[in-house]
Design an enzyme around this catalytic site. Structure first.
Site, PDB file in Angstrom:
ATOM      1  N   CYS A  54      52.355  43.476  30.867  1.00  0.00           N
ATOM      2  CA  CYS A  54      52.478  43.690  32.307  1.00  0.00           C
ATOM      3  C   CYS A  54      51.298  42.977  32.965  1.00  0.00           C
ATOM      4  O   CYS A  54      51.060  41.805  32.683  1.00  0.00           O
ATOM      5  CB  CYS A  54      52.546  45.177  32.639  1.00  0.00           C
ATOM      6  SG  CYS A  54      51.142  46.150  32.040  1.00  0.00           S
ATOM      7  N   ARG A  99      51.334  49.509  32.185  1.00  0.00           N
ATOM      8  CA  ARG A  99      52.770  49.748  32.299  1.00  0.00           C
ATOM      9  C   ARG A  99      53.508  49.418  31.004  1.00  0.00           C
ATOM     10  O   ARG A  99      54.459  50.107  30.621  1.00  0.00           O
ATOM     11  CB  ARG A  99      53.346  48.927  33.468  1.00  0.00           C
ATOM     12  CG  ARG A  99      52.886  49.396  34.833  1.00  0.00           C
ATOM     13  CD  ARG A  99      53.290  48.434  35.939  1.00  0.00           C
ATOM     14  NE  ARG A  99      52.445  47.262  36.013  1.00  0.00           N
ATOM     15  CZ  ARG A  99      52.578  46.283  36.922  1.00  0.00           C
ATOM     16  NH1 ARG A  99      53.565  46.349  37.809  1.00  0.00           N
ATOM     17  NH2 ARG A  99      51.765  45.268  36.927  1.00  0.00           N
TER      18      ARG A  99
END
Length: 270
Positions: free
Chosen positions: A229, A234
């Site tokens: 990410c 994430r």
């Protein structure tokens, strides 16, 4: 004891008294103090980062990982269950970190603390601690994909790059802390939150539904999958998702776009 990689709140509630269980709360200190699963110890998410150098979000050093394992009281018999207050990415990243330490008895609470609360289970406010261990894990960094690995395999059809960012970041319309925007050539987009049922239900979608979403993006279990990410927060959740779905070769690019988007020689697509 042994728990599945993705554990339901009801199942976890049956094991709170087990001496081999370590529950890790990766929430903010304020949220931990407001209420956590009984017995859970608080772990600052910063412990999952190297914290220094040009890319501080990279995987901790070997010694940092050893110290982390010892500080949470880990040994080879312990079952770890993690959750956070950010929909699961820190919990997934902890699992990845412990997998690097060759510890596979790791689970993430499906739906995070929200799922525990919805079941009406007890919370506590008092802080918990554990006795440090002398655990000396064998570090396996094969679960990390670095820039050279990606550049050397970028045209390999057996490699699939799972970009877990938002569509504006992927397209280069939104650039965060980088000199250039866009995505790694050939990378496939499936935003991390697309794996969750909804904003009100933070559990993962049914397996078949996520597998179909991934297949539509060219991300399949028969490939080597590298997920990333912006800072590998994430993509902690997408690592968890891939492991849960049975992907056998899933790696994380811990430098993520914070590194790739600031290097002069890395190719970019928009």
């Amino acid at each position: 004891m042994s728990l599945p990689l993705l554990v339901e709140a009801t199942d976890l509630s049956k094991h709170l008294a087990d001496s081999n269980l370590i529950i890790i709360d990766l929430s903010s200190p304020e949220n931990y103090a407001a209420g956590h699963i009984p017995g859970a110890i608080h772990l600052p998410s910063a412990r999952l980062l190297m914290g220094e150098g040009p890319i501080p979000n990279k995987c901790p050093s070997d010694q940092q990982i050893v110290q982390l394992c010892q500080d949470i009281g880990l040994d080879s018999d312990k079952q770890v269950v993690a959750y956070d207050d950010q929909k699961g990415p820190w919990a997934g990243r902890l699992m990845w970190t412990l997998n690097i330490a060759d510890h596979e008895k790791c689970s993430v609470l499906n739906g995070q603390l929200d799922a525990w609360k919805k079941q009406g289970f007890e919370l506590e406010q008092s802080a918990n601690s554990v006795n440090a261990s002398q655990f000396r894990p064998k570090i396996n960094r094969d679960l990390i994909a670095d820039v050279d690995f990606i550049l050397n395999h970028i045209e390999d059809s057996s490699l699939s790059i799972w970009d877990a960012r938002s569509e504006p970041e992927y397209l280069g319309d939104k650039v965060i802390n980088a000199q250039k925007g866009g995505h790694i050539p050939g990378a496939n987009l499936l935003e991390w939150t697309d794996c969750l049922i909804s904003e009100d239900d933070l559990r993962l979608k049914p397996d078949a539904e996520i597998l179909e979403q991934l297949a539509n993006q060219g991300i399949t279990p028969n490939k080597t999958v590298v997920t990333h990410c912006q800072t590998h927060r994430r993509s902690g959740l997408t690592y968890l998702v891939a492991r849960h779905l049975g992907f056998n070769d899933i790696r994380c690019y811990d430098g993520s776009w914070f590194e790739w988007g600031n290097l002069p020689h890395t190719p970019v697509e928009k």
